[in-house]
Motif scaffolding. Structure first.
Motif, PDB file in Angstrom:
ATOM      1  N   PHE A  68      -1.324   2.775   4.719  1.00  0.00           N
ATOM      2  CA  PHE A  68      -2.665   2.952   5.260  1.00  0.00           C
ATOM      3  C   PHE A  68      -3.739   2.819   4.177  1.00  0.00           C
ATOM      4  O   PHE A  68      -4.901   2.559   4.483  1.00  0.00           O
ATOM      5  CB  PHE A  68      -2.782   4.323   5.930  1.00  0.00           C
ATOM      6  CG  PHE A  68      -2.081   4.400   7.259  1.00  0.00           C
ATOM      7  CD1 PHE A  68      -2.749   4.080   8.434  1.00  0.00           C
ATOM      8  CD2 PHE A  68      -0.758   4.795   7.343  1.00  0.00           C
ATOM      9  CE1 PHE A  68      -2.108   4.145   9.665  1.00  0.00           C
ATOM     10  CE2 PHE A  68      -0.102   4.859   8.566  1.00  0.00           C
ATOM     11  CZ  PHE A  68      -0.781   4.537   9.733  1.00  0.00           C
ATOM     12  N   GLY A 106      -5.875  -0.281   4.146  1.00  0.00           N
ATOM     13  CA  GLY A 106      -6.640  -0.585   5.346  1.00  0.00           C
ATOM     14  C   GLY A 106      -8.088  -0.954   5.112  1.00  0.00           C
ATOM     15  O   GLY A 106      -8.567  -2.000   5.588  1.00  0.00           O
ATOM     16  N   VAL A 136      -9.258  -4.737   5.888  1.00  0.00           N
ATOM     17  CA  VAL A 136     -10.094  -4.914   7.077  1.00  0.00           C
ATOM     18  C   VAL A 136     -11.526  -5.262   6.662  1.00  0.00           C
ATOM     19  O   VAL A 136     -12.205  -6.029   7.346  1.00  0.00           O
ATOM     20  CB  VAL A 136     -10.055  -3.655   7.966  1.00  0.00           C
ATOM     21  CG1 VAL A 136     -10.983  -3.814   9.168  1.00  0.00           C
ATOM     22  CG2 VAL A 136      -8.621  -3.402   8.447  1.00  0.00           C
ATOM     23  N   TRP A 145      -6.998  -8.745  10.031  1.00  0.00           N
ATOM     24  CA  TRP A 145      -7.145  -7.496  10.782  1.00  0.00           C
ATOM     25  C   TRP A 145      -5.871  -7.167  11.550  1.00  0.00           C
ATOM     26  O   TRP A 145      -5.348  -6.052  11.475  1.00  0.00           O
ATOM     27  CB  TRP A 145      -8.328  -7.625  11.741  1.00  0.00           C
ATOM     28  CG  TRP A 145      -8.390  -6.560  12.790  1.00  0.00           C
ATOM     29  CD1 TRP A 145      -8.895  -5.300  12.652  1.00  0.00           C
ATOM     30  CD2 TRP A 145      -7.911  -6.660  14.148  1.00  0.00           C
ATOM     31  NE1 TRP A 145      -8.756  -4.610  13.841  1.00  0.00           N
ATOM     32  CE2 TRP A 145      -8.166  -5.419  14.765  1.00  0.00           C
ATOM     33  CE3 TRP A 145      -7.310  -7.683  14.879  1.00  0.00           C
ATOM     34  CZ2 TRP A 145      -7.822  -5.180  16.099  1.00  0.00           C
ATOM     35  CZ3 TRP A 145      -6.972  -7.445  16.206  1.00  0.00           C
ATOM     36  CH2 TRP A 145      -7.232  -6.207  16.804  1.00  0.00           C
ATOM     37  N   SER A 146      -5.358  -8.132  12.292  1.00  0.00           N
ATOM     38  CA  SER A 146      -4.171  -7.886  13.118  1.00  0.00           C
ATOM     39  C   SER A 146      -2.921  -7.699  12.264  1.00  0.00           C
ATOM     40  O   SER A 146      -2.050  -6.891  12.602  1.00  0.00           O
ATOM     41  CB  SER A 146      -3.969  -9.029  14.121  1.00  0.00           C
ATOM     42  OG  SER A 146      -3.865 -10.282  13.475  1.00  0.00           O
ATOM     43  N   HIS A 191      -2.854  -4.051  11.032  1.00  0.00           N
ATOM     44  CA  HIS A 191      -2.507  -3.131  12.111  1.00  0.00           C
ATOM     45  C   HIS A 191      -1.063  -3.329  12.574  1.00  0.00           C
ATOM     46  O   HIS A 191      -0.401  -2.362  12.985  1.00  0.00           O
ATOM     47  CB  HIS A 191      -3.484  -3.300  13.280  1.00  0.00           C
ATOM     48  CG  HIS A 191      -4.834  -2.725  13.018  1.00  0.00           C
ATOM     49  ND1 HIS A 191      -5.800  -3.399  12.301  1.00  0.00           N
ATOM     50  CD2 HIS A 191      -5.381  -1.526  13.360  1.00  0.00           C
ATOM     51  CE1 HIS A 191      -6.887  -2.637  12.221  1.00  0.00           C
ATOM     52  NE2 HIS A 191      -6.663  -1.503  12.851  1.00  0.00           N
ATOM     53  N   ASN A 214       1.478  -0.058  12.286  1.00  0.00           N
ATOM     54  CA  ASN A 214       1.847   0.474  13.599  1.00  0.00           C
ATOM     55  C   ASN A 214       3.167  -0.156  14.016  1.00  0.00           C
ATOM     56  O   ASN A 214       3.207  -1.269  14.536  1.00  0.00           O
ATOM     57  CB  ASN A 214       0.772   0.155  14.640  1.00  0.00           C
ATOM     58  CG  ASN A 214      -0.529   0.880  14.355  1.00  0.00           C
ATOM     59  OD1 ASN A 214      -0.664   2.076  14.608  1.00  0.00           O
ATOM     60  ND2 ASN A 214      -1.493   0.154  13.809  1.00  0.00           N
ATOM     61  N   SER A 270       2.489  -1.783  19.875  1.00  0.00           N
ATOM     62  CA  SER A 270       1.589  -2.294  18.842  1.00  0.00           C
ATOM     63  C   SER A 270       2.074  -3.628  18.298  1.00  0.00           C
ATOM     64  O   SER A 270       1.271  -4.508  17.976  1.00  0.00           O
ATOM     65  CB  SER A 270       1.463  -1.283  17.702  1.00  0.00           C
ATOM     66  OG  SER A 270       0.825  -0.102  18.144  1.00  0.00           O
ATOM     67  N   PHE A 316      -0.805  -6.356  18.615  1.00  0.00           N
ATOM     68  CA  PHE A 316      -1.372  -6.941  17.399  1.00  0.00           C
ATOM     69  C   PHE A 316      -0.650  -8.231  17.014  1.00  0.00           C
ATOM     70  O   PHE A 316      -1.253  -9.137  16.439  1.00  0.00           O
ATOM     71  CB  PHE A 316      -1.327  -5.927  16.255  1.00  0.00           C
ATOM     72  CG  PHE A 316      -2.231  -4.751  16.466  1.00  0.00           C
ATOM     73  CD1 PHE A 316      -3.611  -4.898  16.422  1.00  0.00           C
ATOM     74  CD2 PHE A 316      -1.713  -3.495  16.743  1.00  0.00           C
ATOM     75  CE1 PHE A 316      -4.457  -3.822  16.624  1.00  0.00           C
ATOM     76  CE2 PHE A 316      -2.552  -2.404  16.954  1.00  0.00           C
ATOM     77  CZ  PHE A 316      -3.929  -2.562  16.900  1.00  0.00           C
ATOM     78  N   HIS A 362     -14.317   4.994  13.745  1.00  0.00           N
ATOM     79  CA  HIS A 362     -12.947   4.655  14.134  1.00  0.00           C
ATOM     80  C   HIS A 362     -12.182   5.871  14.643  1.00  0.00           C
ATOM     81  O   HIS A 362     -11.461   5.789  15.663  1.00  0.00           O
ATOM     82  CB  HIS A 362     -12.214   4.015  12.948  1.00  0.00           C
ATOM     83  CG  HIS A 362     -10.939   3.328  13.297  1.00  0.00           C
ATOM     84  ND1 HIS A 362      -9.744   4.008  13.499  1.00  0.00           N
ATOM     85  CD2 HIS A 362     -10.642   2.013  13.496  1.00  0.00           C
ATOM     86  CE1 HIS A 362      -8.786   3.158  13.794  1.00  0.00           C
ATOM     87  NE2 HIS A 362      -9.289   1.930  13.804  1.00  0.00           N
ATOM     88  N   ILE A 389     -10.966   5.400  18.325  1.00  0.00           N
ATOM     89  CA  ILE A 389      -9.548   5.039  18.421  1.00  0.00           C
ATOM     90  C   ILE A 389      -8.634   6.261  18.342  1.00  0.00           C
ATOM     91  O   ILE A 389      -7.506   6.236  18.835  1.00  0.00           O
ATOM     92  CB  ILE A 389      -9.173   4.029  17.305  1.00  0.00           C
ATOM     93  CG1 ILE A 389     -10.170   2.869  17.288  1.00  0.00           C
ATOM     94  CG2 ILE A 389      -7.756   3.502  17.495  1.00  0.00           C
ATOM     95  CD1 ILE A 389     -10.235   2.079  18.573  1.00  0.00           C
ATOM     96  N   PRO A 436      -9.336   6.058   9.548  1.00  0.00           N
ATOM     97  CA  PRO A 436      -8.948   4.958   8.658  1.00  0.00           C
ATOM     98  C   PRO A 436      -8.962   5.340   7.188  1.00  0.00           C
ATOM     99  O   PRO A 436      -8.577   4.531   6.337  1.00  0.00           O
ATOM    100  CB  PRO A 436     -10.022   3.902   8.950  1.00  0.00           C
ATOM    101  CG  PRO A 436     -11.233   4.712   9.282  1.00  0.00           C
ATOM    102  CD  PRO A 436     -10.725   5.938  10.000  1.00  0.00           C
TER     103      PRO A 436
END
Length: 236
Positions: free
Chosen positions: A75, A78, A82, A131-132, A135, A139, A144, A148, A220, A224, A228
């Motif tokens: 993480f 991230g 991103v 981005w995808s 994630h 995940n 997910s 994603f 976020h 969500i 993040p």
């Protein structure tokens, strides 16, 4: 989960089997470019809504279907990754670009290749890919991976599909544009076919990208349900 798989399959099919093939040429010849784009946009938005709803519905079940776990340290990447995705993707939306919808005419304009187009001629799609991919990595549950993974696969395959489409339609003009740009980020710069001029990417488009990124970053956790920030900090 079946509904999520169906939505993902339809989303990929309408882009890769219709928009990315000669089927599109047949349809635009029959109903016209604008009518096709209008219908295709409505279909795309509808399927995206379906995909999101199916993903949200599969969420509780998916937590018990974790296929891999890269650990909490994953993480930490991230925010920079991103952030890079927004740097490319948002700016790509505002630049005249022959690879974008209804912007083919920009290929003949002086100074079209500037800013993030020096990095890649598909900045929006590579923004979605980064981005995808992040994630997808953090995940590891089944839902997910499907959700994603769909966006990741479409963004990567879409770059090649658009290149093929433009090559068919534009011929030599496309060849000249492609010779000075690259699909893979930094490919043209590394090969010496272009120069990286970061100053061109730090104008008003950059500030719009930064504002949007920061707005999503700090909201976020509320939107969500996951912070993040590596510490788990929730801003408000």
């Amino acid at each position: 989960m079946e509904m999520l798989i169906a939505a993902a399959a339809v989303f990929l099919a309408i882009h890769l089997l219709i928009a990315g093939t000669r089927v599109r040429d047949v349809l635009t010849g029959a109903i016209g470019e604008r009518a096709y784009l209008g219908l295709f946009s409505l279909a795309s938005i509808g399927v995206i809504v379906w995909l999101v709803m199916a993903y949200n519905a599969a969420g509780p079940l998916a937590e018990n279907m974790r296929l891999y776990n890269l650990g909490p340290r994953a993480f930490d990447f991230g925010i920079p990754l991103v952030g890079l995705a927004f740097f490319l993707g948002v700016q790509g939306l505002f630049l005249p670009n022959p690879t974008a919808v209804m912007q083919e005419g920009s290929i003949a304009k002086e100074g079209t290749i500037q800013g993030v187009l020096r990095i890649t001629r598909h900045p929006f799609l590579w923004g979605v890919a980064i981005w995808s991919a992040f994630h997808l990595a953090v995940n590891g549950n089944e839902a997910s991976i499907i959700f994603f993974g769909t966006f990741f696969a479409l963004s990567i395959l879409g770059t090649f599909s658009i290149d093929a489409k433009r090559r068919r339609k534009m011929g030599e003009a496309w060849s000249q544009f492609a010779a000075k740009t690259s699909n893979i980020p930094f490919g043209a710069v590394i090969s010496g076919r272009n120069q990286l001029k970061l100053g061109e990417s730090l104008g008003w488009r950059f500030w719009i990208a930064l504002v949007i990124f920061l707005a999503i970053l700090f909201s976020h956790a509320r939107l969500i349900g996951v912070s993040p920030f590596p510490s788990g900090w929730v801003p408000f």
